[in-house]
Design a protein around this motif. Structure first.
Motif, PDB file in Angstrom:
ATOM      1  N   SER A   1      16.450 -36.534  36.535  1.00  0.00           N
ATOM      2  CA  SER A   1      17.624 -36.808  37.370  1.00  0.00           C
ATOM      3  C   SER A   1      18.930 -36.688  36.593  1.00  0.00           C
ATOM      4  O   SER A   1      19.975 -37.134  37.066  1.00  0.00           O
ATOM      5  CB  SER A   1      17.513 -38.211  37.971  1.00  0.00           C
TER       6      SER A   1
ATOM      7  N   PHE B   1      22.250 -34.973  35.094  1.00  0.00           N
ATOM      8  CA  PHE B   1      23.209 -33.988  35.589  1.00  0.00           C
ATOM      9  C   PHE B   1      22.912 -32.583  35.041  1.00  0.00           C
ATOM     10  O   PHE B   1      22.917 -31.604  35.797  1.00  0.00           O
ATOM     11  CB  PHE B   1      24.618 -34.426  35.180  1.00  0.00           C
TER      12      PHE B   1
ATOM     13  N   SER C   1      22.007 -29.252  37.232  1.00  0.00           N
ATOM     14  CA  SER C   1      22.864 -28.057  37.161  1.00  0.00           C
ATOM     15  C   SER C   1      22.054 -26.835  36.733  1.00  0.00           C
ATOM     16  O   SER C   1      22.254 -25.731  37.255  1.00  0.00           O
ATOM     17  CB  SER C   1      23.999 -28.276  36.156  1.00  0.00           C
TER      18      SER C   1
ATOM     19  N   ILE D   1      20.010 -25.519  39.662  1.00  0.00           N
ATOM     20  CA  ILE D   1      20.845 -24.780  40.622  1.00  0.00           C
ATOM     21  C   ILE D   1      21.150 -23.389  40.059  1.00  0.00           C
ATOM     22  O   ILE D   1      21.080 -22.384  40.769  1.00  0.00           O
ATOM     23  CB  ILE D   1      22.155 -25.553  40.926  1.00  0.00           C
TER      24      ILE D   1
ATOM     25  N   GLU E   1      17.881 -26.780  46.743  1.00  0.00           N
ATOM     26  CA  GLU E   1      18.161 -28.221  46.865  1.00  0.00           C
ATOM     27  C   GLU E   1      17.397 -28.966  45.784  1.00  0.00           C
ATOM     28  O   GLU E   1      16.550 -28.374  45.097  1.00  0.00           O
ATOM     29  CB  GLU E   1      17.799 -28.754  48.257  1.00  0.00           C
ATOM     30  N   TYR E   2      17.689 -30.243  45.663  1.00  0.00           N
ATOM     31  CA  TYR E   2      17.129 -31.011  44.549  1.00  0.00           C
ATOM     32  C   TYR E   2      16.862 -32.430  45.009  1.00  0.00           C
ATOM     33  O   TYR E   2      17.765 -33.103  45.502  1.00  0.00           O
ATOM     34  CB  TYR E   2      18.141 -31.014  43.402  1.00  0.00           C
TER      35      TYR E   2
ATOM     36  N   MET F   1      15.554 -36.148  43.794  1.00  0.00           N
ATOM     37  CA  MET F   1      15.240 -36.984  42.634  1.00  0.00           C
ATOM     38  C   MET F   1      14.216 -38.034  43.051  1.00  0.00           C
ATOM     39  O   MET F   1      14.450 -38.793  43.979  1.00  0.00           O
ATOM     40  CB  MET F   1      16.511 -37.663  42.120  1.00  0.00           C
TER      41      MET F   1
ATOM     42  N   VAL G   1      15.092 -39.016  52.838  1.00  0.00           N
ATOM     43  CA  VAL G   1      15.688 -38.106  51.860  1.00  0.00           C
ATOM     44  C   VAL G   1      15.103 -36.702  52.036  1.00  0.00           C
ATOM     45  O   VAL G   1      15.836 -35.705  52.085  1.00  0.00           O
ATOM     46  CB  VAL G   1      15.454 -38.624  50.422  1.00  0.00           C
TER      47      VAL G   1
ATOM     48  N   SER H   1      16.481 -35.146  55.162  1.00  0.00           N
ATOM     49  CA  SER H   1      17.892 -34.807  54.966  1.00  0.00           C
ATOM     50  C   SER H   1      18.028 -33.505  54.173  1.00  0.00           C
ATOM     51  O   SER H   1      18.815 -32.616  54.527  1.00  0.00           O
ATOM     52  CB  SER H   1      18.589 -35.956  54.237  1.00  0.00           C
ATOM     53  N   LYS H   2      17.244 -33.384  53.111  1.00  0.00           N
ATOM     54  CA  LYS H   2      17.313 -32.176  52.284  1.00  0.00           C
ATOM     55  C   LYS H   2      16.783 -30.951  53.044  1.00  0.00           C
ATOM     56  O   LYS H   2      17.317 -29.849  52.916  1.00  0.00           O
ATOM     57  CB  LYS H   2      16.509 -32.371  50.993  1.00  0.00           C
TER      58      LYS H   2
ATOM     59  N   GLN I   1      20.946 -43.471  43.876  1.00  0.00           N
ATOM     60  CA  GLN I   1      20.272 -42.173  43.944  1.00  0.00           C
ATOM     61  C   GLN I   1      19.868 -41.834  45.380  1.00  0.00           C
ATOM     62  O   GLN I   1      19.948 -40.682  45.802  1.00  0.00           O
ATOM     63  CB  GLN I   1      19.046 -42.236  43.046  1.00  0.00           C
ATOM     64  N   PHE I   2      19.438 -42.842  46.130  1.00  0.00           N
ATOM     65  CA  PHE I   2      19.053 -42.612  47.528  1.00  0.00           C
ATOM     66  C   PHE I   2      20.276 -42.205  48.350  1.00  0.00           C
ATOM     67  O   PHE I   2      20.219 -41.282  49.161  1.00  0.00           O
ATOM     68  CB  PHE I   2      18.402 -43.855  48.140  1.00  0.00           C
TER      69      PHE I   2
ATOM     70  N   VAL J   1      23.122 -40.756  47.470  1.00  0.00           N
ATOM     71  CA  VAL J   1      23.675 -39.408  47.236  1.00  0.00           C
ATOM     72  C   VAL J   1      22.712 -38.309  47.672  1.00  0.00           C
ATOM     73  O   VAL J   1      23.059 -37.130  47.635  1.00  0.00           O
ATOM     74  CB  VAL J   1      24.077 -39.159  45.755  1.00  0.00           C
ATOM     75  N   GLN J   2      21.511 -38.706  48.076  1.00  0.00           N
ATOM     76  CA  GLN J   2      20.555 -37.677  48.527  1.00  0.00           C
ATOM     77  C   GLN J   2      20.470 -37.609  50.047  1.00  0.00           C
ATOM     78  O   GLN J   2      19.684 -36.847  50.583  1.00  0.00           O
ATOM     79  CB  GLN J   2      19.173 -37.939  47.944  1.00  0.00           C
TER      80      GLN J   2
ATOM     81  N   VAL K   1      23.257 -30.732  47.206  1.00  0.00           N
ATOM     82  CA  VAL K   1      23.198 -30.976  45.758  1.00  0.00           C
ATOM     83  C   VAL K   1      24.338 -30.260  45.031  1.00  0.00           C
ATOM     84  O   VAL K   1      24.858 -30.754  44.033  1.00  0.00           O
ATOM     85  CB  VAL K   1      21.815 -30.591  45.189  1.00  0.00           C
TER      86      VAL K   1
ATOM     87  N   MET L   1      27.118 -32.507  45.142  1.00  0.00           N
ATOM     88  CA  MET L   1      26.890 -33.680  44.293  1.00  0.00           C
ATOM     89  C   MET L   1      27.272 -33.374  42.841  1.00  0.00           C
ATOM     90  O   MET L   1      27.968 -34.164  42.200  1.00  0.00           O
ATOM     91  CB  MET L   1      25.432 -34.125  44.378  1.00  0.00           C
ATOM     92  N   VAL L   2      26.841 -32.241  42.337  1.00  0.00           N
ATOM     93  CA  VAL L   2      27.162 -31.936  40.934  1.00  0.00           C
ATOM     94  C   VAL L   2      28.638 -31.583  40.760  1.00  0.00           C
ATOM     95  O   VAL L   2      29.201 -31.762  39.688  1.00  0.00           O
ATOM     96  CB  VAL L   2      26.262 -30.814  40.346  1.00  0.00           C
TER      97      VAL L   2
ATOM     98  N   GLU M   1      27.541 -38.589  36.805  1.00  0.00           N
ATOM     99  CA  GLU M   1      26.334 -39.386  36.595  1.00  0.00           C
ATOM    100  C   GLU M   1      26.705 -40.696  35.901  1.00  0.00           C
ATOM    101  O   GLU M   1      27.521 -40.704  34.982  1.00  0.00           O
ATOM    102  CB  GLU M   1      25.380 -38.575  35.712  1.00  0.00           C
TER     103      GLU M   1
ATOM    104  N   GLN N   1      20.729 -44.777  37.306  1.00  0.00           N
ATOM    105  CA  GLN N   1      20.520 -43.860  38.429  1.00  0.00           C
ATOM    106  C   GLN N   1      21.559 -44.035  39.526  1.00  0.00           C
ATOM    107  O   GLN N   1      21.232 -44.091  40.714  1.00  0.00           O
ATOM    108  CB  GLN N   1      19.116 -44.042  39.003  1.00  0.00           C
TER     109      GLN N   1
ATOM    110  N   TRP O   1      25.618 -42.726  40.877  1.00  0.00           N
ATOM    111  CA  TRP O   1      26.526 -41.578  40.826  1.00  0.00           C
ATOM    112  C   TRP O   1      27.888 -42.023  41.345  1.00  0.00           C
ATOM    113  O   TRP O   1      27.979 -42.661  42.399  1.00  0.00           O
ATOM    114  CB  TRP O   1      25.972 -40.442  41.677  1.00  0.00           C
TER     115      TRP O   1
END
Lengths: 121, 279
Positions: free
Chosen positions: A85, A87, A91, A94, A100-101, A103, A110, A113-114, B157-158, B160-161, B166, B169-170, B175, B179, B181
């Protein structure tokens, strides 16, 4: 109906993910590592790949690089699903072509959603 | 729970937050008020209500109301409203406001900040078109504790997902340990927060070009919905847009708004008719 290949060396995670995906009306198949997943993709390319990072024989990043180098009419959507998890790891995924990612730990909210974000549901 | 206790609590919540509590929501009282009772050194909700009847301090009243407030939210919740904002509403307003180069956006139930920050990220993605523009995003909420979280902009973490691509997010989060953000300062600075109860006058907030009031009205009874919508109309530019939640509508509630061409948004009804809204 979309088909998702679940790639994870943990039988428990594969089982859990498959149950969640089936609940979302997505068909599933499975592989225990990147090498098995590559063989699978050469015979039947799935629409979506849920991909662990750390696996024996061939890890998730190694698999993704080979997958993205394959000449296929349509590349599948790839969702990393991993305990990695940081950063920098996200990155890097990606940059290699992950769509998508996720964690770990994750739940059905989740995952759904993804999947929505990549238009899979 | 004794029926007179339920009536007492329902009355308090209605006058303080507009929340229309019905008997089928008794389970919510139990799960959400037990921690408040314990916080005040009391064993049961009955004891908490007895305390409230005896000495209802402003702090106790606020703690109870905030405990009963639903703060369910996520980044880019429902997706479509944000697509309409980006693809239709924003281009339209950028054209109409090109002389003044100013946009004011209100999030009328900011909760822990996911909605205003989603709008801020969306604006940041349009930075080339918005160069030289003054974009103000104001998030309001009844709950002071949740607003503090929103101001901090730190998410699990939950969180931001859920709803957040993603790639965003980055791009827009840093970070943090354990865990978590944190939203980057450049996005956090785009949003201001203020405690505000929609039941009370809010004319001093000024006029807005876009109002997000999503998934709030569903908790209100019909007259309260109408009252809030009518007063939101007073704060919305005549060519502005109102976004409501997926289960909310102005139909049969108020005549002040009409559906815009953009699904899910309303605009104030033109003066030649009577009122207007976006859906």
């Amino acid at each position: 109906m979309s088909v998702c290949l679940v790639v994870d060396d943990s039988r428990v995670i594969r089982k859990l993910a498959i149950r969640m995906l089936n609940d979302l009306e997505i068909e599933t198949c499975e592989a225990r590592n990147g090498a098995e997943a590559l063989k699978h993709c050469m015979t039947a390319m799935p629409d979506i790949i849920l991909l662990d990072w750390n696996m024996p024989i061939l890890d998730g990043m190694g698999f993704l690089k080979r997958l993205r180098a394959m000449k296929v009419p349509v590349q599948p959507k790839v969702l990393f699903c991993t305990t990695e998890s940081e950063f920098t790891r996200i990155s890097a995924a990606i940059a290699e072509g992950a769509d998508e990612y996720i964690m770990k730990p994750f739940d059905e909210d989740v995952l759904a959603s993804k999947l929505r974000l990549i238009d899979a549901i | 729970m004794e029926s007179q206790d339920f009536i007492f609590l329902a009355g308090l919540l209605k006058t303080q937050s507009g929340l229309a509590l019905t008997m089928d929501k008794t389970y919510l009282l139990n799960s959400r008020l037990q921690p408040v009772a314990e916080q005040y050194g009391l064993k049961t909700i009955s004891e908490l209500i007895a305390r409230m009847r005896a000495t209802l301090t402003p702090q106790l009243r606020q703690d109870v109301v905030e405990a009963m407030t639903t703060n369910e939210t996520s980044f880019f919740r429902d997706v479509k409203p944000f697509e309409h904002l980006k693809d239709h509403v924003l281009p339209e307003l950028l054209e109409r406001r090109k002389q003044r180069r100013q946009l004011r956006i209100l999030c009328a139930a900011a909760s822990s900040g996911q909605e205003p920050y989603s709008i801020a990220m969306l604006m940041a993605e349009q930075s080339a078109r918005l160069a030289g523009w003054n974009v103000e995003i104001l998030g309001i909420d009844l709950d002071t504790r949740i607003l503090k979280r929103a101001e901090e902009g730190v998410y699990s973490q939950f969180e931001v997902q859920r709803g957040l691509p993603v790639q965003m997010m980055v791009k827009y989060f840093d970070e943090r340990p354990n865990q978590t953000w944190a939203i980057k300062p450049q996005i956090r600075k785009m949003v201001r927060y203020r405690q505000c109860n929609l039941l009370h006058p809010f004319a001093d907030l000024g006029q807005f070009d876009i109002i997000f009031c999503r998934n709030v009205l569903i908790y209100f009874d019909h007259p309260t919905k109408r009252d809030v919508l009518d007063r939101l109309d007073g704060q919305l530019a005549r060519d502005g847009f109102l976004f409501l939640g997926g289960a909310e509508t102005v139909i049969d509630v108020t005549q002040r708004f009409v559906s815009s061409l953009h699904r899910g948004a309303y605009t104030p009804r033109p003066a030649t008719e009577t009122v207007r809204a976006v859906a």
